[in-house]
Design a protein around this motif. Structure first.
Motif, short mmCIF file in Angstrom:
data_model
loop_
_atom_site.label_atom_id
_atom_site.label_comp_id
_atom_site.label_asym_id
_atom_site.label_seq_id
_atom_site.Cartn_x
_atom_site.Cartn_y
_atom_site.Cartn_z
N GLU A 195 0.83 -1.20 0.00
CA GLU A 195 0.00 0.00 0.00
C GLU A 195 0.87 1.26 0.00
O GLU A 195 2.06 1.20 0.36
N PRO A 196 0.27 2.40 -0.39
CA PRO A 196 1.03 3.66 -0.31
C PRO A 196 1.50 3.91 1.12
O PRO A 196 0.81 3.57 2.10
N LEU A 197 2.67 4.50 1.23
CA LEU A 197 3.31 4.72 2.52
C LEU A 197 3.56 6.21 2.71
O LEU A 197 4.16 6.86 1.84
N SER A 198 3.08 6.76 3.83
CA SER A 198 3.35 8.18 4.10
C SER A 198 4.74 8.33 4.70
O SER A 198 5.15 7.57 5.57
N VAL A 199 5.48 9.32 4.19
CA VAL A 199 6.85 9.55 4.66
C VAL A 199 7.03 11.02 5.00
O VAL A 199 6.36 11.90 4.45
N ALA A 200 7.95 11.27 5.92
CA ALA A 200 8.36 12.62 6.27
C ALA A 200 9.88 12.65 6.31
O ALA A 200 10.50 11.95 7.13
N LEU A 201 10.48 13.38 5.40
CA LEU A 201 11.94 13.49 5.31
C LEU A 201 12.34 14.82 5.93
O LEU A 201 11.96 15.89 5.43
N LEU A 238 6.63 6.58 8.06
CA LEU A 238 8.09 6.45 8.03
C LEU A 238 8.69 7.85 8.08
O LEU A 238 8.48 8.66 7.18
N THR A 239 9.43 8.14 9.14
CA THR A 239 10.10 9.43 9.32
C THR A 239 11.60 9.20 9.19
O THR A 239 12.14 8.26 9.80
N VAL A 240 12.26 10.04 8.41
CA VAL A 240 13.69 9.84 8.15
C VAL A 240 14.46 11.11 8.50
O VAL A 240 14.13 12.20 8.02
N LEU A 241 15.46 10.96 9.35
CA LEU A 241 16.37 12.04 9.70
C LEU A 241 17.68 11.85 8.94
O LEU A 241 18.07 10.73 8.63
N PRO A 242 18.40 12.94 8.66
CA PRO A 242 19.61 12.82 7.84
C PRO A 242 20.80 12.20 8.55
O PRO A 242 20.74 11.87 9.74
N ARG A 253 13.49 1.47 -8.37
CA ARG A 253 13.03 1.71 -7.01
C ARG A 253 12.92 3.22 -6.77
O ARG A 253 13.71 4.00 -7.31
N MET A 254 11.96 3.60 -5.94
CA MET A 254 11.91 4.99 -5.50
C MET A 254 13.09 5.25 -4.57
O MET A 254 13.50 4.36 -3.80
N MET A 255 13.65 6.45 -4.66
CA MET A 255 14.78 6.85 -3.82
C MET A 255 14.35 8.04 -2.97
O MET A 255 13.92 9.07 -3.50
N LEU A 256 14.45 7.89 -1.66
CA LEU A 256 14.14 8.96 -0.73
C LEU A 256 15.45 9.52 -0.19
O LEU A 256 16.31 8.76 0.24
N ARG A 257 15.57 10.86 -0.20
CA ARG A 257 16.80 11.48 0.28
C ARG A 257 16.46 12.44 1.42
O ARG A 257 15.68 13.39 1.23
N ALA A 258 17.03 12.20 2.60
CA ALA A 258 16.89 13.10 3.73
C ALA A 258 18.26 13.71 4.01
O ALA A 258 19.21 12.98 4.28
N THR A 259 18.37 15.01 3.91
CA THR A 259 19.66 15.68 4.05
C THR A 259 19.56 16.79 5.09
O THR A 259 18.49 17.28 5.41
N ASN A 260 20.73 17.21 5.57
CA ASN A 260 20.77 18.24 6.59
C ASN A 260 20.43 19.61 6.00
O ASN A 260 19.63 20.36 6.57
N THR A 261 21.03 19.94 4.86
CA THR A 261 20.84 21.28 4.28
C THR A 261 20.31 21.25 2.84
O THR A 261 20.08 22.30 2.26
N GLY A 262 20.13 20.06 2.22
CA GLY A 262 19.67 19.93 0.85
C GLY A 262 20.61 19.03 0.06
O GLY A 262 21.77 18.88 0.46
N MET A 263 20.10 18.32 -0.99
CA MET A 263 18.75 18.45 -1.50
C MET A 263 17.90 17.27 -1.02
O MET A 263 18.12 16.15 -1.42
N THR A 264 16.96 17.57 -0.12
CA THR A 264 16.01 16.57 0.35
C THR A 264 14.94 16.38 -0.71
O THR A 264 14.33 17.35 -1.16
N ALA A 265 14.70 15.12 -1.12
CA ALA A 265 13.83 14.90 -2.28
C ALA A 265 13.24 13.50 -2.27
O ALA A 265 13.77 12.58 -1.65
N GLY A 291 12.70 22.25 7.40
CA GLY A 291 11.35 21.79 7.12
C GLY A 291 11.29 20.29 6.99
O GLY A 291 12.27 19.57 7.24
N ALA A 292 10.13 19.82 6.59
CA ALA A 292 9.90 18.38 6.38
C ALA A 292 9.24 18.18 5.03
O ALA A 292 8.30 18.92 4.68
N LEU A 293 9.76 17.25 4.27
CA LEU A 293 9.16 16.90 2.98
C LEU A 293 8.23 15.72 3.22
O LEU A 293 8.67 14.62 3.55
#
Length: 489
Positions: free
Chosen positions: A204-210, A244-248, A407-419, A437-439
């Motif tokens: 199923e679709p998964l909600s994420v916060a990067l 799913l919450t991801v910190l850098p 595969r989808m790629m999730l990027r969580a970064t400190n200053t960018g580029m979070t995507a 902020g949070a993506l």
């Protein structure tokens, strides 16, 4: 395309010189091209050494130039061999140039722990039609196709601008249709390949916060700012609930066992309220060793991944270079590498292939977690490179990994580029760099394997070597025939 320009200069050298001078000048031309490419493309090395590493500006500048000179050796090798072979015929030259260029990139990606940054294939992320070749051939295969297309563009231009009468060399040697049609075929095929889907949606679709804390690098490791970092990431996670919450990478500037237990409990409760998980980038100590790691908290239990491919000088000190590192102020610059073959983490109902910062530059290492992993996550701290080309280049690299793996790629970064990057290499959403902020978004896991995931780079490497061997054999046969003709006269 710049590779077409390099090809043109090398062809001029083939036609204008002979003997040992020819190979030597070919090496110099390609080295000059490579030096310009790397001085412009990896100028952020100076930023990390001088601005954030505290190294004297003159020493950092010299180190950057020397680094680029070393990298320029690889295109120089390709240039010397191309001109030295001196094959005849536009299509033979094109195939030889593309093969040598690709093999030089592969060698650069392997030698001295590897530095595949600025491979030509990375320039062909969407909307380029050549992006369609990524799932088949990987980034180095895309480099081959890109270099070959550059040679065809040069050949079309040469024929269109030629003033040589058709009768002197024949109509086919003057008319631009053949290289034009070959180039068009490459582009159309790549565009059609972009429409293929090698993998299937799973779950199923998964909600994420990067989360992007935007903690300045020069402030991050100051003890008095430690609790500011804790508050920043707690508030971001609290205000943006997700499964799913991801910190850098190294989001919290301390070892895991130095973080207050009540703070980790609070993060876990935030994850549990969504019946999900939180992935945290942090250093983990084990006796006298310490690891650059990602640790999960939440419904799936605590798991961790330790970074395997460490960055020379940034994360470990190569033998004999302790004197060099003494001039820089880089915290935690002597990590221990994690074990190869770590399984994907089970997070929020997905199997997640985690990679940390620089690791996603190595496509053949990313596919080690596949096809088991259904989702890819990269956590990074590129604050070391400031407002340079590095963050945008790193995002482009992540887009290529998504294309290669399906595969989808999730990027969580400190200053960018979070995507959030889709399976077709498109950036679905991103945060502006240097903002806090949070993506938030929805993502899907995928199963299955692309041809690249199954076979890696080996098919294109073997084909390139065989092409060079065949062209070399033909050249040897032609030279023998010329010698025989001379002797008979």
């Amino acid at each position: 395309m710049s590779l077409g320009g390099l090809f043109a200069l090398l062809c001029i050298e083939i036609d204008g010189c002979s003997g040992d001078r020819r190979a030597r000048y070919g090496a110099l031309i390609a080295a000059a091209y490579g030096l310009g490419l790397f001085l412009a493309g990896v100028s952020w090395v100076y930023v990390s050494l001088s601005v954030f590493g505290g190294m004297p500006a003159a020493v950092a500048g010299l180190a950057t130039v020397l680094f680029c000179l070393v990298l320029a050796v690889f295109p120089a090798l390709a240039g010397a061999l191309f001109v030295g072979f001196a094959v005849v015929g536009w299509w033979r030259r094109g195939l030889l140039f593309a093969s040598l260029w690709m093999l030089a990139e592969c060698l650069r990606a392997w030698a001295f722990t590897g530095f595949p940054w600025l491979a030509a294939g990375y320039s062909q992320t969407p909307p380029s039609p050549l992006a369609g070749y990524a799932a088949l051939l990987g980034v180095h295969g895309v480099s081959f196709v890109s270099a070959l297309l550059g040679t065809l563009i040069f050949e079309v231009g040469r024929r269109c601008l030629s003033t040589e009468p058709c009768s002197t060399r024949g109509w086919l040697h003057r008319f631009p249709a053949l290289p034009l049609l070959a180039g068009a075929a490459i582009l159309v095929t790549g565009d059609r390949l972009r429409d293929l889907r090698w993998t299937e949606v799973a779950g199923e679709p998964l909600s994420v916060a990067l989360l992007q804390g935007n903690v300045a690098q020069e402030m991050k490791w100051r003890p008095e700012r430690f609790f500011d970092s804790l508050r920043t990431y707690y508030r971001l996670a609290q205000e943006h609930p997700a499964q799913l919450t991801v910190l850098p990478e190294t989001a919290l500037p301390a070892f895991l066992d130095q973080v207050p237990a009540e703070y980790l409990d609070a993060l876990q409760k935030l994850a549990l309220r969504q019946h999900g998980d939180l992935l945290l980038g942090i250093a983990v100590a084990d006796g006298k060793q310490y690891f650059n790691a990602a640790v999960s908290l939440g419904a799936s239990g605590q798991q961790h991944y330790s970074k395997v491919h460490l960055v020379p000088f940034g994360e470990f000190v190569p033998p004999g270079f302790a004197w060099f590192m003494a001039m820089a102020n880089i915290p935690m610059s002597n990590f221990t590498a994690g074990s190869p073959g770590q399984p994907p983490l089970r997070l929020a109902g997905q199997r997640v292939g985690v990679n940390i910062c620089y690791e996603d530059v190595f496509g053949e290492e990313i596919i080690a977690a596949l096809p088991a992993a259904t989702l890819l996550i990269n956590i990074s701290n590129v604050a070391w490179f400031g407002d340079s080309l590095a963050p945008a280049q790193h995002l482009q690299i992540a887009r290529m990994r998504a294309l290669e793996t399906g595969r989808m790629m999730l990027r969580a970064t400190n200053t960018g580029m979070t995507a959030i990057v889709d399976v077709d290499g498109r950036v679905l959403s991103s945060l502006p760099p240097f903002t806090r902020g949070a993506l938030v978004g929805e993502v899907r896991g995928h199963t299955g394997a692309t041809p690249y995931v199954r076979w890696g780079h080996w098919p294109v490497i073997v084909c390139a070597v065989l092409l060079i061997a065949l062209l070399g054999r033909r050249r040897a046969v032609l030279r023998k025939q010329v010698l025989v003709q001379r002797e008979t006269k």
